[in-house]
Motif scaffolding. Structure first.
Motif, PDB file in Angstrom:
ATOM      1  N   ALA A   1       0.844  -1.202   0.000  1.00 32.58           N
ATOM      2  CA  ALA A   1       0.000   0.000   0.000  1.00 32.58           C
ATOM      3  C   ALA A   1       0.873   1.244   0.000  1.00 32.58           C
ATOM      4  CB  ALA A   1      -0.888  -0.015   1.240  1.00 32.58           C
ATOM      5  N   GLU A   2       0.361   2.321  -0.621  1.00 28.65           N
ATOM      6  CA  GLU A   2       1.105   3.586  -0.691  1.00 28.65           C
ATOM      7  C   GLU A   2       1.262   4.198   0.692  1.00 28.65           C
ATOM      8  OE1 GLU A   2       2.322   5.134  -3.365  1.00 28.65           O
ATOM      9  OE2 GLU A   2       1.345   4.209  -5.101  1.00 28.65           O
ATOM     10  N   THR A   3       0.239   4.045   1.530  1.00 30.21           N
ATOM     11  CA  THR A   3       0.240   4.722   2.836  1.00 30.21           C
ATOM     12  C   THR A   3      -0.307   3.763   3.897  1.00 30.21           C
ATOM     13  OG1 THR A   3      -2.038   5.470   2.633  1.00 30.21           O
ATOM     14  CG2 THR A   3      -0.345   6.946   1.725  1.00 30.21           C
ATOM     15  N   PRO A   4       0.004   4.042   5.164  1.00 29.20           N
ATOM     16  CA  PRO A   4      -0.573   3.205   6.235  1.00 29.20           C
ATOM     17  C   PRO A   4      -2.098   3.213   6.200  1.00 29.20           C
ATOM     18  CG  PRO A   4       1.181   4.579   7.108  1.00 29.20           C
ATOM     19  CD  PRO A   4       0.958   5.042   5.705  1.00 29.20           C
ATOM     20  N   GLY A   5      -2.679   4.328   5.810  1.00 29.99           N
ATOM     21  CA  GLY A   5      -4.146   4.421   5.743  1.00 29.99           C
ATOM     22  C   GLY A   5      -4.705   3.478   4.686  1.00 29.99           C
TER      23      GLY A   5
ATOM     24  N   ALA B   1      -4.468  -0.067   5.936  1.00 29.97           N
ATOM     25  CA  ALA B   1      -5.529  -0.390   6.902  1.00 29.97           C
ATOM     26  C   ALA B   1      -6.839  -0.652   6.160  1.00 29.97           C
ATOM     27  CB  ALA B   1      -5.689   0.746   7.902  1.00 29.97           C
ATOM     28  N   ALA B   2      -7.098   0.153   5.099  1.00 32.05           N
ATOM     29  CA  ALA B   2      -8.335  -0.027   4.334  1.00 32.05           C
ATOM     30  C   ALA B   2      -8.332  -1.384   3.631  1.00 32.05           C
ATOM     31  CB  ALA B   2      -8.481   1.098   3.314  1.00 32.05           C
ATOM     32  N   MET B   3      -7.162  -1.755   3.051  1.00 33.97           N
ATOM     33  CA  MET B   3      -7.054  -3.060   2.374  1.00 33.97           C
ATOM     34  C   MET B   3      -7.276  -4.204   3.358  1.00 33.97           C
ATOM     35  SD  MET B   3      -3.592  -2.238   0.254  1.00 33.97           S
ATOM     36  CE  MET B   3      -2.922  -3.861   0.059  1.00 33.97           C
TER      37      MET B   3
ATOM     38  N   ARG C   1     -13.225  -9.401   1.717  1.00 35.90           N
ATOM     39  CA  ARG C   1     -12.901  -9.971   0.404  1.00 35.90           C
ATOM     40  C   ARG C   1     -12.164  -8.957  -0.494  1.00 35.90           C
ATOM     41  NH1 ARG C   1     -16.238 -13.473  -3.029  1.00 35.90           N
ATOM     42  NH2 ARG C   1     -14.438 -14.827  -2.888  1.00 35.90           N
ATOM     43  N   HIS C   2     -11.236  -8.170   0.081  1.00 35.25           N
ATOM     44  CA  HIS C   2     -10.468  -7.226  -0.749  1.00 35.25           C
ATOM     45  C   HIS C   2      -9.737  -8.023  -1.833  1.00 35.25           C
ATOM     46  CE1 HIS C   2      -7.646  -4.215  -2.066  1.00 35.25           C
ATOM     47  NE2 HIS C   2      -8.305  -3.306  -1.347  1.00 35.25           N
TER      48      HIS C   2
ATOM     49  N   ALA D   1      -7.093  -7.421  -3.566  1.00 35.08           N
ATOM     50  CA  ALA D   1      -5.652  -7.254  -3.758  1.00 35.08           C
ATOM     51  C   ALA D   1      -4.993  -6.812  -2.451  1.00 35.08           C
ATOM     52  CB  ALA D   1      -5.390  -6.234  -4.867  1.00 35.08           C
ATOM     53  N   PHE D   2      -5.084  -7.680  -1.436  1.00 30.46           N
ATOM     54  CA  PHE D   2      -4.451  -7.377  -0.141  1.00 30.46           C
ATOM     55  C   PHE D   2      -3.411  -8.462   0.176  1.00 30.46           C
ATOM     56  CE2 PHE D   2      -5.015  -8.618   4.451  1.00 30.46           C
ATOM     57  CZ  PHE D   2      -4.033  -7.784   4.934  1.00 30.46           C
ATOM     58  N   TYR D   3      -3.871  -9.711   0.231  1.00 30.57           N
ATOM     59  CA  TYR D   3      -3.008 -10.857   0.519  1.00 30.57           C
ATOM     60  C   TYR D   3      -3.660 -12.022  -0.214  1.00 30.57           C
ATOM     61  CZ  TYR D   3      -0.318 -14.198   3.339  1.00 30.57           C
ATOM     62  OH  TYR D   3       0.536 -15.194   3.752  1.00 30.57           O
ATOM     63  N   THR D   4      -2.919 -12.734  -1.046  1.00 28.74           N
ATOM     64  CA  THR D   4      -3.529 -13.658  -2.017  1.00 28.74           C
ATOM     65  C   THR D   4      -4.440 -14.711  -1.390  1.00 28.74           C
ATOM     66  OG1 THR D   4      -2.147 -13.239  -3.925  1.00 28.74           O
ATOM     67  CG2 THR D   4      -2.888 -15.499  -3.651  1.00 28.74           C
ATOM     68  N   ARG D   5      -4.120 -15.160  -0.174  1.00 28.92           N
ATOM     69  CA  ARG D   5      -5.031 -16.157   0.435  1.00 28.92           C
ATOM     70  C   ARG D   5      -6.426 -15.552   0.634  1.00 28.92           C
ATOM     71  NH1 ARG D   5      -5.576 -17.255   5.792  1.00 28.92           N
ATOM     72  NH2 ARG D   5      -3.533 -16.432   6.308  1.00 28.92           N
ATOM     73  N   TYR D   6      -6.497 -14.224   0.830  1.00 28.05           N
ATOM     74  CA  TYR D   6      -7.790 -13.547   1.023  1.00 28.05           C
ATOM     75  C   TYR D   6      -8.406 -13.072  -0.293  1.00 28.05           C
ATOM     76  CZ  TYR D   6      -6.894 -13.369   6.033  1.00 28.05           C
ATOM     77  OH  TYR D   6      -6.672 -13.708   7.335  1.00 28.05           O
ATOM     78  N   GLY D   7      -7.557 -12.799  -1.277  1.00 26.52           N
ATOM     79  CA  GLY D   7      -8.093 -12.301  -2.545  1.00 26.52           C
ATOM     80  C   GLY D   7      -6.974 -11.929  -3.490  1.00 26.52           C
ATOM     81  N   ASN D   8      -7.213 -12.132  -4.780  1.00 28.20           N
ATOM     82  CA  ASN D   8      -6.209 -11.859  -5.810  1.00 28.20           C
ATOM     83  C   ASN D   8      -6.987 -11.491  -7.072  1.00 28.20           C
ATOM     84  OD1 ASN D   8      -4.684 -12.958  -8.280  1.00 28.20           O
ATOM     85  ND2 ASN D   8      -3.083 -12.960  -6.722  1.00 28.20           N
TER      86      ASN D   8
END
Ligand SMILES: Cc1ncc(COP(=O)(O)O)c(C=O)c1O
Length: 396
Positions: free
Chosen positions: A37-41, A44-46, A51-52, A54-61
């Motif tokens: 992420a570009e920023t800590p904010g 946190a949103a990701m 079901r984001h 593009a955060f962590y592939t086990r959660y979503g890709n």
């Protein structure tokens, strides 16, 4: 002035800059286990969005999400969850709906792995299961108890190609507040859409028709956004979600699914008609044949009859084995939904897993042969069968 970076740091920062104007025709493969992420904010949103993609592939890709969205659209569902195998999707679906003290009603004939799960793992988890004849909607009605949470269905079912009346059985379940899960692997989403017939959840072994090229293992579960969100939370904790490369392969296979299924349907009916008049064949099980006992139901709930069929030859186990041994082009392989014709002798496969009494009680004919027709020229498949049935294999 910034200092030159060490080679290890340079390599850690390599990235492909996406040109703003790029529009790849084929969806790209996001072969990454995590996203930054570009920023800590933003991070946190990701991390907190359900079901984001593009955060962590086990959660979503994004690649996996494209595959999920495509199958959801084909099945007429709001959302889908891709899993590491068909069995992972079945396990996640069951455990999302039932827990200790709950009861499941399942049809007697289901994929062997599903039966194994319900017979061996469910009791260990405190889940009670009743098996009923899929051809009798009243059997489901009678088996439902106050603790019943889920019906597990599969139609057509493997390897006898029996049908479940999805409209009738799902209406019974709905009236009692019971969830229905339908394994739609054999039909494929092109030939049958169980959600439109009243089901709550649909599952596929995407290893079969959806992938279509015998080169991946995957599963997919389709349903309402609410059910899929809940199942997805469990799948992330089980670690059962799909790898992006397999999702990319599945997406690539999916693009030709309608064309492949059209060909599988046409070849299977041609082969079934050929077998049904061959003197060495005692019976053919294919819902597209007019003589199939549930042909009228098949016409009602399916738009095509699929690429899997089975047939019986005389001579018991040895008779079935001789036919399978006499095939020159079909691959002796425990799957279907491939570009290649795949054949199994179910009684020989099950003999290793069951006593002879259990095998006899299962009602599985010893001389039954299951064929998953491939994309070869139908006349070549028939010539191969003819050689095997007449004891004159085409390759000898
Ligand atoms: C009808 C059906 N459902 C589920 C499965 C399980 O799928 P997988 O092997 O991808 O776990 C299979 C596998 O053969 C199957 O035939």
């Amino acid at each position: 002035m910034s200092l030159p970076l060490a080679s290890s740091t340079l390599l850690a920062r390599i990235a492909v800059e996406e040109p703003v104007t790029s529009h790849p025709v084929a969806p790209p493969l996001f072969q990454t286990s995590t996203f930054w992420a570009e920023t800590p904010g933003c991070f946190a949103a990701m991390a907190t969005q359900a079901r984001h993609p593009a955060f962590y592939t086990r959660y979503g890709n994004p690649t996996t999400r494209a595959f999920e969205d495509a199958v959801a659209a084909l099945e007429g569902g709001e959302a889908a969850l891709a899993t590491a195998s068909g069995m992972a999707a079945i396990m996640v679906a069951i455990l999302d709906v039932v827990g200790r003290g709950d009861h499941v009603v399942a049809q007697e004939v289901l994929y062997g792995g599903t039966v194994g799960w319900l017979r061996n793992l469910a009791p260990y988890l405190g889940i009670d299961v009743t098996f009923v004849d899929q051809r009798d909607p009243d059997a489901f009605r009678s088996a439902i108890r106050s603790t019943t949470r889920l019906l597990v269905l599969e139609t057509p079912s493997n390897p006898m190609m029996r049908l479940t009346d999805l409209r009738a059985v799902t209406a019974i379940a709905r009236a009692r507040g019971v969830v229905t899960l339908v394994d739609n692997t054999i039909a494929s989403p092109i030939n049958q859409q169980p959600l439109s017939l009243g089901a709550d959840l649909v599952v596929h072994s995407a290893t079969k028709y959806i992938g279509g090229h015998s080169d991946l293992s995957a599963g997919i579960l389709v349903g309402s956004a609410e059910r899929i969100k809940s199942a997805s939370d469990k799948a992330c904790l089980f670690g059962a979600t799909l790898d992006p490369f397999a999702a990319w392969l599945a997406l690539r296979g999916l693009r030709t699914l309608p064309l492949r299924v059209e060909r599988h349907n046409a070849t299977a009916i041609t082969v079934a008609r050929y077998l049904s008049v061959h003197p060495a064949v005692a019976a053919v099980h294919y819902p597209g044949l007019a003589q199939h006992p549930e042909h009228a139901l098949a016409r009602d709930q399916m738009s095509g009859f699929g690429g899997v069929l089975s047939f019986e030859v005389g001579g018991g186990l040895a008779g079935g084995e001789a036919v399978v041994a006499g095939l020159c082009h079909a691959h002796r392989s425990a799957s279907f939904g491939s570009f290649s014709t795949l054949v199994v002798h179910p009684a020989a496969m099950w003999a290793g897993m069951m006593t002879s009494e259990q095998l006899a009680a299962s009602g599985l004919p010893a001389g039954l042969v299951r064929l998953g027709v491939g994309l070869e020229e139908p006349s070549d498949i028939i010539a191969d069968l003819q050689g095997a049935l007449n004891g004159m294999p085409a390759c000898r």
